[in-house]
Design an enzyme around this catalytic site. Structure first.
Site: not given
Lengths: 340, 340
Positions: A74, A29, A38
Site C-alpha cells: 500500500d 479485492r 481478508r
C-alpha cells in the site's frame, strides 16, 4: 531477465508482437481467494507479512496470463514508516488520527533507514521473486509525494481533498518542506526495492488531477520529477497521474519510461499530447469490466487498435473494482493475449 | 433588459469593459444568513417555498457586486417531479430509497405538466424577478440527463458512479429510454423557466467527466445537445461539464452561448480547444478561496489576463465550498470588479 519479457520490451520501446497486459490492483479485492484471506488478516497484516504479501501478489498470476506482477502493498506504508500511524477502516478507508497541521508536525517526522523500517516489503520482494521463478517481471510502487501529502493532511480519503489543498495554499513553505521529506524517503524506498530486484517501479499520483495545471507543477510534478531523475538510471519508471492529462506533455519530456493514462482521454489525444515518443499504459474504464464479456473483449481490442501495438502496455485506467466478476477480468486479459 | 447587462453581453459575445462575475452555488451554504435559515427549514422546503427560494437567491446579491443571480433550487427537483422521491440527507447528500433498476421502473416514470408539478419553481422565479427589480439578470438551471441518471440509478452520491455506469453498459437500451425521458421533461422545465423570465439557463453536467470520451458522446452529450437545440433560440444556454475538457471542441460547435470549464484546464488550453470562438466561464479552483485574500486577488486577476476580457465570464471551476470565509468570496468578486 524474465522469460516473458514483453512488459520490459514495451517499457524500453522495443518492438513487440502484441502489447503486454496487467491490471492495476490485480492482486486483491475482486479475487475470491483474496477475500477469503481478508477474513483472517487485517489490511496492514497482509502488507506486513511477507508470506501473505507474496501469496497475494501471485494470486492473479495463477489465474490469468498477465505479463507482469505487482507487489501487494500500500502507498501508506511510507508515511507509516515516517511516523504517521495510518489505519485502514474497512468502511471509509485510510485514517490518521492526528493529521499533519503544523510545522512542528512536519519537523517531527522521522526518516529511519528503510531497510529497518520497511524491511518487510523487501523480504516480500525476495519471496515473490523466488515464487515467480523468472517467469514474468515484478513491479514495485509508491505513492507520489503530493498524494501522500493529501492523506497526511486530510487524515482520510476525500472527494476533493480541500483541507490538503488549503494547507498548501495557506502555507506553501510548510507544504514544500513536507513534500521534500516524503520525496527523499520515497526515493530511498524505491531504490531499495530496485536493489532487491523489482524490474520496474510505478509512481501513483492518485490525486494530482485535483490540482490546476500550475498548482500541479508546483506541488506534484516538481517532486515526481525528482523521483524520476533519481531512479530512472536504476530501473524503468512508470508515472501514473490520474486526471493529469494536462501534464502529459511535460511528463513525456522527463526520463520516465512510460506514462499511465486514465479512460477520460482518448488514445489519439494521449498519443498527440505525448507526441508518440513515450510508452503509454492504460486506459480501460474499470467500470466497463462490469459490461457483458463480449463487449469487454471487443472494446479492449479496439483500444489496442487505437493506441497501437508498439510502445503500449494494456491496463485499466484505474484500479480494478471489487465487484468485477473474475470471468470478466479474464476476458479482458484474453482479449489482449489473443490480439492479432 | 437588466440595468447591468454585462453578463448577457458576455454571453452574446458583445464587447465589455470588464468580464462579468458570479459564483456557482453563491446562493447558499457559505453564507451565515443561509446557515441560519437552514436551522429552520429542511433542504427541499427551502427549494419548494417561493418566499424562501427567492430570499436565498438574493442573499449573495445583497453582499457582493455580482453580475448575475442564480435561482436557488436543486437539480433533483426534476426527477422528484417525475416520481423519484429523492431526499437529502445532511451527512451524505441525495438519497433515493428505490433507485431505478429495471425497464418497469423507467416505464413507470411520470411526466406531468411542469406548471403543475414544478409550479413552485416558476413562482420563485416570478418573486425573484420582482425582488431583483431589473438590476441584474437571473439564471435558471437544471442537471444534465446523464447526471440525473447517475443519481436515479445509484440512488445516492458516489465518487465514481460505477452502478450507474454498469447499468448503462449492461442495458444501453434502458439507459437511452431513461435519458430521453429525462431530456424531454427537462427541456419542458427549462422552457417554462425561460417563459417566466430567467435571462439564461445553465445545464450542470456534474458527472460527465466520469465517462470516456466515446461513452460521453453516447450517454451525455447526445442529450445535452438536444437540450441546447431546443432551447438556444429562446435564451442563452451555458453548458458546464465538470471534467469534460475532452468534449470542449464538440461543445463549441453547438448552439450553446457559453461553456463552463473547471480549474484542471488552463485558460490557454480552454481557448485552444474551443478555437476562441465561444464564451468561456470559469475556472477558479474553489479550494483556492481558502487561500489568503491577497493571493485570491492576484490569482483571480491573473486568470482574467489569461482568459482575456472578452467572451469570458469569471466564475469558480465548481460550486463554492461551505467553509469559505465570506471575506474571501468578497475579495474574489472585488478582484474582478476592480480589474483594469
Amino acid at each position: 531477465m524474465p522469460k516473458n519479457n514483453l512488459f520490459l520490451d514495451a517499457l524500453a520501446g522495443r518492438e513487440v508482437q502484441r502489447p503486454p497486459v496487467w491490471m492495476m490492483r490485480q492482486a486483491g479485492r475482486f479475487l475470491p481467494e483474496f477475500c477469503a484471506l481478508r477474513e483472517k488478516y487485517d489490511f496492514f497484516t497482509r502488507c506486513r507479512r511477507p508470506d501473505l504479501a507474496s501469496e497475494i501478489t501471485l494470486m492473479p498470476v495463477k489465474r490469468f496470463p498477465i505479463d507482469a506482477a505487482i507487489l501487494f502493498s500500500d502507498i501508506l506504508v511510507v508515511p507509516q514508516a515516517m511516523g504517521m500511524p495510518f489505519e485502514i477502516k474497512e468502511s471509509t478507508g485510510p485514517f490518521l488520527k492526528n493529521p499533519i497541521a503544523s510545522i512542528e508536525d512536519i519537523e517531527k517526522l522521522q526518516t529511519p533507514d528503510v531497510e529497518q523500517s520497511l524491511g518487510y516489503v523487501f523480504e516480500a520482494i525476495d519471496r515473490t521473486l523466488t515464487l515467480l521463478n523468472d517467469e514474468i517481471p515484478l513491479i514495485g510502487f509508491s505513492g507520489s509525494p503530493w498524494t501522500i501529502l493529501c492523506y497526511a493532511v486530510e487524515g482520510r480519503g476525500s472527494k476533493t481533498f480541500d483541507k490538503a489543498k488549503a494547507f498548501c495554499f495557506q502555507h506553501p513553505d510548510w507544504a514544500h518542506l513536507l513534500l521534500q521529506k516524503i520525496t527523499d524517503y520515497t526515493i530511498a524506498y524505491l531504490a531499495k526495492k530496485i536493489e532487491h530486484g523489482v524490474h520496474a517501479v510505478q509512481i501513483f499520483d492518485s490525486w494530482g488531477g485535483l490540482l490546476s495545471p500550475k498548482d500541479y507543477d508546483e506541488f506534484s510534478w516538481k517532486y515526481i520529477k525528482q523521483m524520476v531523475d533519481s531512479l530512472s538510471d536504476k530501473a524503468p519508471v512508470i508515472v501514473f497521474g490520474k486526471g493529469c492529462w494536462f501534464a502529459l506533455e511535460t511528463m513525456s519530456n522527463s526520463g520516465a519510461s512510460a506514462l499511465g493514462v486514465d479512460w477520460t482521454i482518448s488514445p489519439q489525444k494521449a498519443r498527440e499530447f505525448t507526441q508518440g515518443k513515450i510508452t503509454l499504459q492504460g486506459n480501460f474504464d474499470p467500470a466497463k469490466l462490469l459490461a457483458p464479456p463480449e463487449k469487454i473483449y471487443a472494446e479492449a481490442q479496439q483500444m489496442i487498435r487505437e493506441f497501437g501495438v508498439q510502445k503500449y502496455i494494456v491496463n485499466l485506467g484505474h484500479g480494478i473494482l471489487p465487484n468485477v466478476p473474475v470471468e470478466n477480468a479474464e476476458t479482458f486479459v484474453r482479449a489482449v493475449v489473443e490480439f492479432k
